[in-house]
Scaffold this active site. Structure first.
Site, PDB file in Angstrom:
ATOM      1  N   HIS A   1     -10.278   2.974  -5.210  1.00 24.36           N
ATOM      2  CA  HIS A   1      -9.388   2.073  -4.445  1.00 24.36           C
ATOM      3  C   HIS A   1      -8.032   2.479  -4.812  1.00 24.36           C
ATOM      4  CE1 HIS A   1     -12.554  -0.680  -3.236  1.00 24.36           C
ATOM      5  NE2 HIS A   1     -13.022  -0.389  -4.482  1.00 24.36           N
TER       6      HIS A   1
ATOM      7  N   TYR B   1       0.971  -1.279   0.155  1.00 24.41           N
ATOM      8  CA  TYR B   1      -0.148  -0.063   0.000  1.00 24.41           C
ATOM      9  C   TYR B   1       0.781   1.306  -0.135  1.00 24.41           C
ATOM     10  CZ  TYR B   1      -3.766  -3.094   0.667  1.00 24.41           C
ATOM     11  OH  TYR B   1      -4.841  -4.080   0.786  1.00 24.41           O
TER      12      TYR B   1
HETATM   13  O1  CA2 Z   1      -6.888  -0.561  -2.900  1.00 22.68           O
HETATM   14  C1  CA2 Z   1      -7.492  -0.188  -1.916  1.00 22.68           C
HETATM   15  O2  CA2 Z   1      -7.775   0.852  -1.851  1.00 22.68           O
HETATM   16  C2  CA2 Z   1      -8.515  -1.365  -1.153  1.00 22.68           C
HETATM   17  O3  CA2 Z   1      -9.650  -0.567  -0.995  1.00 22.68           O
HETATM   18  C3  CA2 Z   1      -7.476  -1.561   0.038  1.00 22.68           C
HETATM   19  C4  CA2 Z   1      -8.245  -2.648   1.053  1.00 22.68           C
HETATM   20  C5  CA2 Z   1      -8.495  -3.664   0.274  1.00 22.68           C
HETATM   21  O4  CA2 Z   1      -9.216  -4.789   1.126  1.00 22.68           O
HETATM   22  C6  CA2 Z   1      -9.238  -3.393  -0.812  1.00 22.68           C
HETATM   23  O5  CA2 Z   1      -9.458  -4.728  -1.604  1.00 22.68           O
HETATM   24  C7  CA2 Z   1      -8.822  -2.705  -1.856  1.00 22.68           C
HETATM   25  C8  CA2 Z   1      -7.306  -2.635   2.154  1.00 22.68           C
HETATM   26  C9  CA2 Z   1      -7.202  -1.556   3.111  1.00 22.68           C
HETATM   27  C10 CA2 Z   1      -6.068  -1.987   4.170  1.00 22.68           C
HETATM   28  O6  CA2 Z   1      -5.079  -1.142   4.224  1.00 22.68           O
HETATM   29  C11 CA2 Z   1      -4.005  -1.551   4.812  1.00 22.68           C
HETATM   30  C12 CA2 Z   1      -2.933  -0.480   4.752  1.00 22.68           C
HETATM   31  C13 CA2 Z   1      -1.539  -0.752   5.644  1.00 22.68           C
HETATM   32  C14 CA2 Z   1      -1.772  -1.955   6.343  1.00 22.68           C
HETATM   33  C15 CA2 Z   1      -2.646  -2.751   6.295  1.00 22.68           C
HETATM   34  C16 CA2 Z   1      -3.947  -2.646   5.495  1.00 22.68           C
END
Ligand code: CA2
Length: 144
Positions: free
Chosen positions: A98, A22
């Site tokens: 996203h 991310y």
């Molecule tokens: O790509 C995206 O923005 C998502 O919405 C992010 C979600 C994921 O479940 C979707 O499929 C796509 C996850 C967000 C969690 O973000 C984190 C950031 C740092 C550490 C752990 C999780």
């Protein structure tokens, strides 16, 4: 013109955990970039919650608080019938965003339950997906 940015579960961890997936930009950095881009063009409200019910309530209340909502529903994108029902019932246009390209990731992320009830979907541009979401929200209103 008021634009409401809603962020779902775990997005508060952005920049602090799993940077290989991310990136290193925090949600506060993203909020600052959105606010800078919106300067003199729109009022921005930016919220995050880990709570599905809170997201549903925020969507329900959006009609009285905003002209457009931009949502990164995170994991609830793929699971939440309640969030989809709330968006479908809302008078406010909602844009799905996203960070990652959900269609290029695991199979379970390819399905967005909210996509059919949103105006459109922006994904795969990292933090810039938020800025593109802002531009999409502004263009929706200027097209009216
Ligand atoms: O790509 C995206 O923005 C998502 O919405 C992010 C979600 C994921 O479940 C979707 O499929 C796509 C996850 C967000 C969690 O973000 C984190 C950031 C740092 C550490 C752990 C999780």
């Amino acid at each position: 013109m008021k634009i409401l940015f809603l962020n779902g579960p775990n997005l508060n961890l952005l920049g602090q955990r799993q940077p290989e997936i991310y990136g290193t930009t925090t949600l506060a950095d993203i909020e600052a970039a959105v606010r800078a881009q919106a300067e003199g063009r729109a009022e921005i409200e930016f919220r995050q919650t880990n709570d599905e019910g809170k997201l549903v309530t925020w969507i329900q209340d959006a009609a009285s608080t905003a002209d457009v909502a931009v949502i990164n529903a995170a994991g609830y994108t793929h699971t939440s019938v309640a969030l989809r029902d709330a968006i479908a019932a809302s008078d406010v246009p909602v844009i799905e965003i996203h960070l990652s390209n959900i269609h290029a990731r695991e199979e379970f992320r390819h399905t967005s339950l909210i996509a059919p009830v949103c105006e459109g979907q922006i994904c795969g541009f990292g933090p810039n997906s938020y800025v593109l979401g802002l531009e999409a929200a502004l263009s929706l209103k200027s097209a009216e």
